[in-house]
Write an enzyme that holds these catalytic residues in place. Sequence first.
Site, mmCIF file in Angstrom:
data_model
loop_
_atom_site.group_PDB
_atom_site.id
_atom_site.type_symbol
_atom_site.label_atom_id
_atom_site.label_comp_id
_atom_site.label_asym_id
_atom_site.label_seq_id
_atom_site.Cartn_x
_atom_site.Cartn_y
_atom_site.Cartn_z
ATOM 1 N N CYS A 151 15.880 -21.436 -13.163
ATOM 2 C CA CYS A 151 16.587 -22.157 -14.214
ATOM 3 C C CYS A 151 16.057 -23.567 -14.371
ATOM 4 O O CYS A 151 15.197 -24.013 -13.624
ATOM 5 C CB CYS A 151 18.072 -22.212 -13.907
ATOM 6 S SG CYS A 151 18.403 -23.163 -12.424
ATOM 7 N N ASP A 170 3.692 9.286 2.152
ATOM 8 C CA ASP A 170 3.270 8.902 3.488
ATOM 9 C C ASP A 170 4.550 8.518 4.230
ATOM 10 O O ASP A 170 5.571 8.268 3.599
ATOM 11 C CB ASP A 170 2.310 7.711 3.370
ATOM 12 C CG ASP A 170 2.059 7.039 4.700
ATOM 13 O OD1 ASP A 170 1.753 7.774 5.653
ATOM 14 O OD2 ASP A 170 2.181 5.810 4.778
ATOM 15 N N ASP A 230 0.886 3.580 1.803
ATOM 16 C CA ASP A 230 0.637 2.148 1.953
ATOM 17 C C ASP A 230 -0.512 1.792 2.875
ATOM 18 O O ASP A 230 -1.001 0.678 2.821
ATOM 19 C CB ASP A 230 1.896 1.453 2.473
ATOM 20 C CG ASP A 230 2.086 1.675 3.959
ATOM 21 O OD1 ASP A 230 1.838 2.803 4.405
ATOM 22 O OD2 ASP A 230 2.466 0.737 4.662
ATOM 23 N N ASP A 287 -4.271 5.974 4.032
ATOM 24 C CA ASP A 287 -3.859 6.662 2.805
ATOM 25 C C ASP A 287 -4.818 6.419 1.645
ATOM 26 O O ASP A 287 -4.714 7.066 0.617
ATOM 27 C CB ASP A 287 -2.483 6.172 2.351
ATOM 28 C CG ASP A 287 -1.408 6.467 3.360
ATOM 29 O OD1 ASP A 287 -1.440 7.578 3.918
ATOM 30 O OD2 ASP A 287 -0.568 5.599 3.595
#
Lengths: 52, 731
Positions: free
Chosen positions: B45, B446, B630, B634
């Site tokens: 803000c 995974d 992750d 992988d």
Amino acid sequence: MDVLVWLIPVSLLLGGVGLVAFVYTVRSNQYDDPDGDSQRVLSDQWDAHPKP
Amino acid sequence: MGALMAPSAPISACPACAAAPSAQQVAQAALRDARITLSLPTIHCAACIDTVETTLNALPEVTEARVNLSLKRVQVKGEAGAERLIAALAAAGFEAQELDEGTIAATRTDRAGRDLLMRLAVAGFASMNVMLLSVAVWSGATDATRDLFHWISAAITLPAIAFAARPFFANAWAALSVRRLNMDVPIVLAILLALGTSLWETALSGAHAYFDAALTLTFFLLAGRYLDHRTRAIARSAAEELAALEVPRALRLRDGVEETVPVGDLVPGDLLRVRPGARMPVDGVIAEGASEIDRSLLTGETLPVPAAPGQEVSAGEVNLTGPLVVRATAVGADTALHRMADLVAIAESGRAQYTPLADRAAKLYAPGVHVLSALAFAGWYLGTGDLRVALNIAAAVLIITCPCALGLAVPAVTTAASGRLFRRGLLVKHETALERLAQVDTVVFDKTGTLTEGAPQPCDLSVLRPEQRPLVLALAEASAHPLAQSLAAALRGCGVIPAAVADLREIPGHGTEGQWQGQRLRLGRAGWAGPDVAEGETHLTATWFQPGQGVPLALQFTDRLRRGAAQAVTDLQAAGKRVILLSGDRVPVVQALAAELGITDWQAAALPEEKAARITALQAAGARVLMVGDGLNDTAALRSAHASISPATALDAARVAADVVLLGGDLAPIPKALITATRATIRIRENFRIATVYNLVAVPLAVAGLATPLIAALAMSASSVTVSLNALRLR
């Protein structure tokens, strides 16, 4: 129809001024932070005096 | 600020510098211009902007601080170090992280986007002016007035097109020079033919000129391009921010003195100190120290591995308990981590084999339009023998089949869909990711770090007697080991106060010990604190507590499920997708998790190659696989899958390989992302259908020679606006 001799250049000129203004705003990074600019309006930090 | 300008200690000791202080001034100016960018995730803000800027500007070393709320960053100029700025902001109540200046520099000014915006502005300006003049012609201007208006239009249009339509000319030329057709070829032909016939008509004081059509065509198409660019620019800058969060620095030991250097400056043979909790910056061999290493991101195994001198370590592994000195053997691009990332980058070209819907449409559309236009030309020339009429009609056909509806069909929808997903915390990185996600029917997860948080939690504290808890807490708090840390957090959560255990010390690679009422307490590895059990045999991860003379107690840990994991699996199964669990971890752990989530199809102890092979086999059997993972283990699987998602906590290599990055910790948005992707693809197809229907109506008019510039302008704008509105319906 003589009025066209004036109106057409005037309309082109005004449009051109708008275009030049837009190009200026793009070049001076004025669209980099749209969210921040809309919030900064609410800040009263520089209300009494301009930012140095 | 004046104090900064005053010459302090001379930077150079040479006598010439006293006479010519410019070198020193230059050096100081460079120092003052040094920029630090901090990420401020919680800022939202006007008051936050004020507080952050005032806090930072109050520091004497800071020359300028400017917040960018859209990117949630602050850029600071001056000599202050990042740690000082972060501390000052923390005192003011703002969380801040340093971003790597080198990584984000590329997106600071978005040149391509700015270029497109300029062209869009010129096309808009010119088309509005020409449209005004055209309205006068349409409403009945004749003879000299009409010719004058046409000439003025030509004078505006030609330079405007020459500037604004350059990307299309360049793309069409690039496609033609390799003898291919793309969407830009009919666009360029339509623009050039429209300009040519309009000039010719104007010179012969004809009634119809298509200058406005050529300009609005350019305008709408540029709008589509710009939307497309914005979507990807946002994704790219967010992805780069993720990468920039890991500021790559290392502690180099030179003659026994520590110095902080950028990872890029390291060479093989350097001795590096790796503190507990830090990631290995290089591949190397441990020279000194004993510790434990967390390899979960690389291999998927949750248990830490003991580390001793002589052992090899790879970049990306996390040092857990004791400080280590590592001798670098491979740095930078030579590390195993980087080689894997490079492999992924090469494999990216494999994914490019997927033809996006827009290209498939263009392949049908471009030749069709050209043949139609040529036929109209031939027909009218043979029928009337008038070259001018025939050319006019051919141009009208090309203009009215205007590809701007097609040019907007895909970008308008993907922009809307990516924006929606971004607000839900999913970052769409690849341009065809949405289309590929929509086709997914099998989802492979995974385990470590994806379905689970990758951080173990104590599963049952009731094995500890109430009087033992303060002792365990005291021991656990003395260690930075993740098991001890989570144990300490859990005990504190139960309101336990640590006991005053004396002589607390951590023995790297083993655990912590201390003295309590004359007895030695130990908390740590099985063989050290408790009975001699090989850790692989236990069902769960465990740490042992030895309460002096008593029997050692095993405190078992389980890897907690990631938020939304169960929800995501249930939703996916309810949506009729096949869910598979592939993990590199041990069988009992994976089995327990699969049972908990209701996944019947699981495989444990899978090597990276096995994961990739399984996915390739599934795809060969006709399945469209979405891989969610992750770790480094992988990445091969991520890239061989049809589409891939990776959490933001993943290694850089995995995030690079993934099409979509999950920004929050929550997995629940994944099924929703698949639904949004399916809806987006439906909208894209709808848009193509709208464009086709509109062409079915408009083309016969053009071929019959009834398409005046007014009708062309109306039809063109109507189709573009319809397509954009249809994209906005995506809710």
